[in-house]
Design an enzyme around this catalytic site. Structure first.
Site, PDB file in Angstrom:
ATOM      1  N   ASP A 279       0.874  -1.178   0.000  1.00 45.13           N
ATOM      2  CA  ASP A 279       0.000   0.000   0.000  1.00 45.13           C
ATOM      3  C   ASP A 279       0.916   1.235   0.000  1.00 45.13           C
ATOM      4  O   ASP A 279       2.127   1.142   0.184  1.00 45.13           O
ATOM      5  CB  ASP A 279      -0.969  -0.024   1.198  1.00 45.13           C
ATOM      6  CG  ASP A 279      -2.187   0.853   0.932  1.00 45.13           C
ATOM      7  OD1 ASP A 279      -2.145   1.681  -0.006  1.00 45.13           O
ATOM      8  OD2 ASP A 279      -3.188   0.725   1.661  1.00 45.13           O
TER       9      ASP A 279
HETATM   10  C1  NOJ Z   1      -4.007   3.919   0.068  1.00 44.08           C
HETATM   11  C2  NOJ Z   1      -5.203   3.016   0.276  1.00 44.08           C
HETATM   12  O1  NOJ Z   1      -5.115   2.365   1.517  1.00 44.08           O
HETATM   13  C3  NOJ Z   1      -5.391   1.981  -0.822  1.00 44.08           C
HETATM   14  O2  NOJ Z   1      -6.612   1.348  -0.613  1.00 44.08           O
HETATM   15  C4  NOJ Z   1      -5.296   2.630  -2.178  1.00 44.08           C
HETATM   16  O3  NOJ Z   1      -5.541   1.692  -3.177  1.00 44.08           O
HETATM   17  C5  NOJ Z   1      -3.935   3.268  -2.321  1.00 44.08           C
HETATM   18  N1  NOJ Z   1      -3.784   4.302  -1.309  1.00 44.08           N
HETATM   19  C6  NOJ Z   1      -3.701   3.851  -3.708  1.00 44.08           C
HETATM   20  O4  NOJ Z   1      -4.451   4.970  -3.897  1.00 44.08           O
END
Ligand code: NOJ
Length: 722
Positions: A279
């Site tokens: 993430d």
């Molecule tokens: C953080 C989020 O937790 C995740 O769900 C998301 O896909 C990513 N950022 C990318 O934007």
């Protein structure tokens, strides 16, 4: 200049694994590392040298887009194509870049938020919606979405429940698999308008302590396996190409460093051969989480744990080559990660189709996509109360439509909308005007001056659209109370005091505290954040042209102080039964049971259940199957659909098992007076679970089945697994 390398891997007739092997064989260590790097907002002009050097394996968003959760100008296929041209034509090996974007519940056409889609309890509908999202996204140059999200949570304070598929593993798992199939299509090919899906966030993220995003998680492996890992297993089995690691730790080990769950369970036990993506900054955050000394240490830990692709932290590009050279990281781990990234690119057909045909797209939602959005939105709406006011008469008199969102397209779209346009949303005000004509309507914004009240007195009925703006839900949008936003209840009290019929429509991304609303309103419809066709679906449901199709995918607690009250609860030594509160384990000052149980939702008709009959009371453990049949009769005056729900309880197991667990469901549509037999096929395997030694087992012995309209009502039947 050296001879160009023959690109034998470009031959689509070769098996994918062979193509990968041929490509890997000519890659330098740095080129492999580069495949593991995901950057944000790649720009063909600014980043030409980097792309030309093969330095970018993947990118989130694209030129002109802003990072993070912000709404932006949209990805344009032309920007993606410009980057791909440099990657394919100028880099040594010509490997295309994998472009990803958060296409969460729609791209240009926005469907209900995932929790709303989950309320539809409809796999086929969810699959069709995501197939549309994929087609629209693919036209815009997107090859990969970071969805579906399948974190199980019983915590309404956590803003990300809006993105989730509810609290029950069977519901979340089936929908997660359906959504993955929708995004990826039958052929997994970009050429067919499909994109790669991503099962996220692996795992336990929904258990964030106190409902505060990113918070630590203290959960044992048995609970993970019996509950939280299940939807991921379903998605992986459905062919989901990628999985995202979660921000949280699990009992002290951050998921981006969790070798056991990522490498042993997901990749080993389950045989997942796709990409585990970090993430956002999840690798560098190992430093803040206190398990890595610096970025180099974080890179080593994450690669070792099985994180293949580094989302933006830069840890891998900065340090992996050196870690491998110094033998602190194993070359085989680097090869494995690179192989996985290439595998996704080959499976998507990215080498054959690096460019997006349409060039540039700015296509508003078409009629067919809008019709699907309306179907999904109506299918997600849950009727919570109806004193007979709904459906409204075709000519309901003068209607007062009020509330903060009646003109607000953005509020109706919900969280995580990057490409849907506010102005393309059918608002309640527009839909009511189209239906009744402006003369039959008084529209107010929910703030009443004396003048407005006088006007409202001259109407026959109020429809109040209240609830949360989506800025209160989604990532890092957690709240400490579940009450309606400030002032809304006071307005509803004021409206109720006028003595006119009152319909309350609740827009929300989470379970809210609705006790008083349910007392004072004549009818209550829970609409979630419905998306592009919000107004159309709402008017159709209120006037009875469509059914309110939803059933609650999460338990609604009475208040924050009552959390947890969900179906995930397991029995204590002094258990609270379904029917009555025990004298133990309760609160002294309040009932412990939920305000609205999981699975709840009314119809515009009424249904009677006959006696449930089982084809046998004995279910053979090995390959056994029995049929459970219940006759359901529509006793009301309207055609309607009932969602017949089958739950179970395992009274004696090696570990504590949930008090009530969803096993299956079926929807049956019946004309007034009509009956139908609803039959569930029940296998012994469905009662399998993991014991304390993490072995999956199916026990012999008693199982209690409960069939009925929701999780807190139904007939019980006992069977024995033998
Ligand atoms: C953080 C989020 O937790 C995740 O769900 C998301 O896909 C990513 N950022 C990318 O934007």
């Amino acid at each position: 200049m050296s001879d160009p390398i023959p690109r034998s891997w470009l031959d689509p007739a070769l098996p994918v694994e062979q193509r990968i092997a041929q490509l890997l064989a000519v890659m330098t260590v740095q080129e492999k590392v580069d495949q593991l790097h995901q950057t944000a907002n790649l720009d063909a002009d600014r980043d030409r040298d980097l792309i030309g050097a093969g330095g970018v394996g993947s990118s989130l968003f694209a030129s002109g887009a802003t990072a993070g959760n912000e709404r932006d100008t949209g990805v344009r296929a032309a920007a993606v194509n410009a980057c791909q041209r440099v990657a394919v034509e100028q880099s040594r090996l010509g490997i295309p870049v994998l472009f990803g974007r958060d296409v969460i519940h729609g791209h240009r056409t926005v469907f209900p938020i995932p929790l709303g889609l989950a309320a539809g309890w409809d796999e086929s509908l969810a699959e069709r919606c995501m197939a549309v999202a994929a087609r629209e996204a693919a036209q815009d140059g997107i090859a990969w979405t970071f969805a579906p999200m399948m974190d199980i949570s019983e915590e309404p304070r956590w803003g990300r429940v809006a993105e989730s598929l509810g609290e029950q593993p069977v519901l979340a798992g089936r929908l997660a698999a359906a959504m993955s199939r929708g995004f990826q299509g039958p052929s997994q090919g970009l050429a067919n308008g499909s994109i790669a899906a991503c099962a996220k966030h692996f795992v336990g993220y929904g258990l964030a302590a106190g409902g505060r995003d990113y918070n630590t998680v203290g959960v044992g492996e048995n609970t993970l396996r019996n509950t939280h890992l299940r939807p991921f297993k379903e998605a992986v089995d459905a062919g989901c190409l990628t999985v995202m690691a979660a921000f949280n730790d699990v009992d002290g080990t951050p998921m981006h460093a969790h070798r056991h769950l990522l490498r042993d369970v997901l990749k080993g036990e389950w045989g997942f051969d796709g990409v585990v993506v970090a993430d956002w900054n999840g690798i560098s955050q190992l430093i803040e989480q206190g398990v890595a000394a610096d970025l180099r240490d974080a890179a080593r830990l994450a690669l070792d744990a099985g994180v293949d692709l580094d989302m933006v932290s830069g840890a891998y590009t900065a340090h992996l080559a050196d870690l491998v050279a110094s033998d602190e990281s194993d070359m085989s781990l680097l090869d494995d990660a690179a192989r996985r990234v290439l595998r996704v690119k080959f499976r998507l057909g990215l080498f054959e189709n690096p460019y997006t045909a349409s060039g540039t797209t700015d296509t508003p939602p078409g009629a067919e996509n809008r019709a699907l959005a309306a179907e999904a939105a109506a299918g997600s709406m849950v009727l919570l109360k109806n004193d007979g006011l709904l459906p409204l008469a075709a000519d309901p008199g003068r209607v007062h439509l009020t509330g903060p969102f009646v003109h607000d397209g953005e509020a109706l779209l919900g969280t995580w909308v990057l490409d849907g346009k506010d102005e393309e949303v059918v608002t309640p005000a527009a839909a009511f005007t189209a239906r009744l004509g402006a003369e039959a309507l008084v529209v107010t914004d929910g703030r009443f001056s004396d003048v407005a009240i006088a006007e409202v007195r001259r109407t026959d009925l109020t429809v109040a659209v209240m609830g949360e703006h989506p800025c209160r839900s989604g990532e890092d949008r957690c709240i400490s109370t579940l009450e309606l936003p400030a002032g809304q209840l006071a307005v509803l009290e004021q409206l109720a005091a006028l003595g006119k019929p009152l319909v309350v429509v609740v827009m929300t991304g989470r379970p809210l505290e609705l006790g008083r609303v349910l007392e004072i309103a004549d009818a209550v419809v829970l609409a979630w954040h419905p998306g592009t066709e919000a107004g159309t679906a709402l008017v159709d449901v209120l006037f009875g042209d469509r059914e309110p199709g939803g059933r609650l995918p999460m338990t609604f607690p009475r208040s924050v102080g009552h959390i947890p009250t969900s179906t995930l609860q397991r029995p204590t030594g002094r258990p609270i039964t379904l029917e009555q509160e025990s004298r133990a384990g309760r609160y002294l000052d309040a009932p412990v049971f939920s305000a609205l149980p999981f699975g709840f939702g009314l119809t515009y008709s009424a249904f009677r259940y006959g006696a449930a009959v089982s084809s046998s009371t004995v279910l053979p453990r090995a390959g056994g199957m029995i049929e459970l049949t219940v006759a359901v009769t529509n006793t009301g005056r309207r055609a309607a659909s009932e969602t017949v729900q089958l739950y179970f309880r395992d009274p004696v197991a090696a570990v504590t098992r949930p008090v009530v667990e969803l096993l299956d469901w079926q929807r049956v549509s019946l004309a007034p007076g009509a009956s139908a037999d609803v039959t569930f096929s029940v296998t012994a395997e469905a009662f399998g679970y993991f014991d304390g030694g993490m072995q999956r087992r199916v026990d012999t012995g008693l199982i209690e089945l409960v069939v009925g309209p929701h999780s807190a009502a139904g007939q019980r039947l006992q069977i024995t697994i033998d």
